[in-house]
Design a protein around this motif. Structure first.
Motif, PDB file in Angstrom:
ATOM      1  N   ALA A  91      34.100  31.495  40.051  1.00  0.00           N
ATOM      2  CA  ALA A  91      33.422  32.144  39.305  1.00  0.00           C
ATOM      3  C   ALA A  91      32.192  33.126  39.940  1.00  0.00           C
ATOM      4  N   LYS A  92      31.654  32.496  40.904  1.00  0.00           N
ATOM      5  CA  LYS A  92      30.854  33.246  41.757  1.00  0.00           C
ATOM      6  C   LYS A  92      31.110  34.357  42.383  1.00  0.00           C
ATOM      7  N   ALA A  93      32.340  34.235  43.029  1.00  0.00           N
ATOM      8  CA  ALA A  93      33.001  35.493  43.496  1.00  0.00           C
ATOM      9  C   ALA A  93      33.148  36.605  42.455  1.00  0.00           C
ATOM     10  N   GLN A  98      32.006  41.832  40.055  1.00  0.00           N
ATOM     11  CA  GLN A  98      31.557  42.595  39.038  1.00  0.00           C
ATOM     12  C   GLN A  98      30.401  43.008  38.897  1.00  0.00           C
ATOM     13  N   GLU A  99      29.427  42.498  39.652  1.00  0.00           N
ATOM     14  CA  GLU A  99      28.065  43.122  39.830  1.00  0.00           C
ATOM     15  C   GLU A  99      27.914  44.610  40.499  1.00  0.00           C
ATOM     16  N   HIS A 100      28.777  44.331  41.537  1.00  0.00           N
ATOM     17  CA  HIS A 100      29.039  45.789  42.498  1.00  0.00           C
ATOM     18  C   HIS A 100      29.859  46.783  41.489  1.00  0.00           C
ATOM     19  N   LEU A 101      30.784  46.370  40.902  1.00  0.00           N
ATOM     20  CA  LEU A 101      31.751  47.387  40.360  1.00  0.00           C
ATOM     21  C   LEU A 101      30.866  47.947  39.336  1.00  0.00           C
ATOM     22  N   ILE A 121      46.176  40.218  44.939  1.00  0.00           N
ATOM     23  CA  ILE A 121      45.025  39.492  44.882  1.00  0.00           C
ATOM     24  C   ILE A 121      43.660  40.448  44.483  1.00  0.00           C
ATOM     25  N   VAL A 122      43.579  41.557  45.251  1.00  0.00           N
ATOM     26  CA  VAL A 122      42.604  42.390  45.392  1.00  0.00           C
ATOM     27  C   VAL A 122      42.707  43.336  43.794  1.00  0.00           C
ATOM     28  N   GLY A 126      39.928  43.397  40.365  1.00  0.00           N
ATOM     29  CA  GLY A 126      39.550  44.666  39.725  1.00  0.00           C
ATOM     30  C   GLY A 126      39.031  45.517  40.937  1.00  0.00           C
ATOM     31  N   ILE A 127      39.181  45.286  41.825  1.00  0.00           N
ATOM     32  CA  ILE A 127      38.709  46.073  43.279  1.00  0.00           C
ATOM     33  C   ILE A 127      39.687  47.338  43.239  1.00  0.00           C
TER      34      ILE A 127
END
Length: 220
Positions: A91-93, A98-101, A121-122, A126-127
């Motif tokens: 969850a932390k990852a 998401q914070e950076h997105l 995986i990427v 959502g990257i």
């Protein structure tokens, strides 16, 4: 504009997808356990020690891709995602990504693990961008060899530079740049960004990060 780069294995993932993929194929009987498991463990230990010959490893890691049709490989990868990869995503990852997105930064994963293994995986995170070692193909089939320079150690810098150049950018185009990694193998690229972050780092990277005053975080 800001740039955010993430290493994948043991950084965004609480484990190593390269190692796990070979173990998955061993578990399915695709690879011989007696021979291939010992090699997989040896290569992983060499990677952690900083002594890995990346081309020798890629001969081992990419060979199964050349021996099986793409449809079968894709079906195995879907099973691999469910059984092996999603349990390694914390969850932390997800929250950090998401914070950076949400910040509208340009974001990519930069990984030595090949793009066949890492692409799904990427996308799970959502990257939008992936800079990875590329498995060569001929006629739509994998050859078992890499195409171009592997994204490993200083090779990550060259691959990132080429990717940014394809977008009409360079590292100096950004107000701030981050690279998150767990491994001392990534020190060349970490030293090129304005905000290197050590994530659950190995002992060598932890010592270096503490000496340089870099943030050290955990996503576990």
């Amino acid at each position: 504009m800001n740039l955010v780069l993430f290493d994948l294995d043991n950084t965004l993932l609480a484990g190593d997808s390269d190692f796990a993929w070979a173990q998955f194929l061993i578990g399915k009987g695709v690879l011989d356990r007696e021979v291939q498991e010992a090699k997989n463990i040896l290569f992983y230990e060499q990677y952690k020690a900083g002594t890995l010959d990346i081309f020798e490893f890629l001969d081992f890691q990419l060979a199964p891709l050349a021996r099986h049709p793409r449809a079968e490989l894709d079906a195995w990868h879907r099973e691999f995602m469910e059984r092996s990869v999603r349990p390694m995503i914390t969850a932390k990852a997800r929250a950090l990504v998401q914070e950076h997105l949400d910040s509208d930064a340009l974001i990519a994963v930069v990984t030595a693990t090949n793009a066949f293994v890492t692409g799904p995986i990427v996308r799970e995170f959502g990257i939008p961008h992936l800079v990875a070692t590329i498995p060569a193909q001929e006629g739509g089939a994998f050859t078992g060899k890499p195409r171009g320079l592997p994204a490993f150690k200083a090779g990550k810098i060259e691959r990132v530079d080429a990717w940014l150049e394809s977008l009409g950018l360079h590292l100096g185009s950004f107000d701030r740049s981050w690279f998150y990694s767990d491994s001392h193998n990534d020190l060349p690229l970490m030293q090129r960004v304005s905000n290197p972050v050590a994530v659950d780092p190995d002992d060598t990277l932890r010592t270096h990060a503490q000496a340089q005053g870099w943030p050290v975080i955990s996503l576990r």
